[in-house]
Design an enzyme around this catalytic site. Structure first.
Site, PDB file in Angstrom:
ATOM      1  N   GLY A  60       4.494   7.108   2.803  1.00  0.00           N
ATOM      2  CA  GLY A  60       5.609   6.757   1.880  1.00  0.00           C
ATOM      3  C   GLY A  60       4.185   5.419   1.729  1.00  0.00           C
ATOM      4  O   GLY A  60       3.594   5.308   1.290  1.00  0.00           O
ATOM      5  N   ASP A  64      -8.298   9.831  13.639  1.00  0.00           N
ATOM      6  CA  ASP A  64      -8.069   9.141  12.329  1.00  0.00           C
ATOM      7  C   ASP A  64      -8.560   7.941  11.607  1.00  0.00           C
ATOM      8  O   ASP A  64      -8.291   6.554  11.332  1.00  0.00           O
ATOM      9  CB  ASP A  64      -6.710   8.524  11.817  1.00  0.00           C
ATOM     10  CG  ASP A  64      -6.475   9.101  10.012  1.00  0.00           C
ATOM     11  OD1 ASP A  64      -7.228  10.017   9.364  1.00  0.00           O
ATOM     12  OD2 ASP A  64      -5.085   8.924   9.569  1.00  0.00           O
ATOM     13  N   GLY A  81       1.051  -1.378  -0.346  1.00  0.00           N
ATOM     14  CA  GLY A  81      -0.148   0.116   0.348  1.00  0.00           C
ATOM     15  C   GLY A  81       0.700   1.331   0.521  1.00  0.00           C
ATOM     16  O   GLY A  81       2.078   1.433   0.669  1.00  0.00           O
TER      17      GLY A  81
END
Length: 263
Positions: A83, A203, A78
């Protein structure tokens, strides 16, 4: 029908969908004018020496380079603002790399230069996942901090993220599996909220919910997490952070500072 607000995008009128996708490009920090402070915003110190759990393994960059077969492109699991995440193999309970297909399969997150998710969020990840242990939180195995290199080593989650199953797979995820995934994610979030040291996740979205081979789900990516209220405190102040489309719209549009109450 829609597990989170952001997944309604394809059902909006074109003008609204286009605007929302534009806002989504900023991804992690909800407003450009909210500059990241150098202070103790997450409730963690940027000094990594103070945050490392003795239970975490310390890898060298060369060990992780060998474990991922030189970070080869076909091992990429992913990509995000931080990054890339690579598939790798290590010897059990060791930092030694193993041959592909042998030993313990891991996921290696590599922080790229000038990444949206910087050193402070990398430290937050080490801090929280180095101390928190629950069957619905992804396990952090170790880390690498060498010169400018910042890497994290996690347990490998065979079925990837919930986002991939909802939006990128041709075969739909069966409803019993969906319910199992949602329940597991909710249990992980509940653990963060009601534990002895509460954590505000900040998140919660489908790309951060990972699934193993048995469809058990685990929360990942604690770069934006913040220490919650403790003792006789009932709230903490925090800047607006998260991802457009997944945070409540009224929270995004009206708050420059907000109070997160103990759940």
């Amino acid at each position: 029908k829609f597990p989170v607000w952001g997944e309604m995008l394809n059902h909006f009128p074109p003008s609204i969908a286009a605007e929302t996708r534009y806002l989504n490009s900023s991804n992690r920090d909800l407003a450009d004018h909210f500059q990241r402070k150098l202070g103790d915003e997450n409730g963690v110190d940027a000094s990594i020496e103070k945050k490392i759990s003795p239970k975490l393994l310390e890898f060298t960059f060369q060990e992780l380079k060998s474990a991922t077969v030189n970070f080869r492109p076909d091992s990429i699991l992913g990509e995000g603002g931080f990054g890339y995440v690579f598939k790798g193999w290590i010897e059990p309970n060791s930092t030694a790399p193993a041959k592909p297909g042998t030993g313990l399969t891991v996921a290696v997150k590599s922080l790229k230069e000038n990444a949206l998710q910087g050193h402070r969020e990398w430290v937050a990840e080490v801090d929280f996942l180095g101390q928190l242990h629950h069957k619905h939180l992804v396990k952090l195995i170790g880390y690498c901090i060498e010169d400018d290199q910042r890497l994290l080593v996690y347990e490998f989650m065979a079925r990837g993220s919930l986002e991939n199953h909802l939006f990128r797979r041709t075969l739909p995820l069966p409803w019993p599996c969906r319910m199992k995934v949602v329940l597991g994610a909710a249990k992980g979030l509940a653990f963060l909220h009601v534990g002895p040291k509460p954590v505000i996740y900040r998140d919660f979205k489908t790309s951060n919910i990972l699934i193993d081979a048995e469809y058990n789900s685990k929360l990942s990516d604690f770069g934006l997490a913040k220490a919650g209220p403790q003792g006789d405190k009932t709230h903490v102040s925090t800047r607006v952070l998260g991802t457009y489309g997944y945070a409540a719209p009224e929270y995004v549009m009206t708050a420059s500072e907000s109070f997160c109450w103990r759940c």
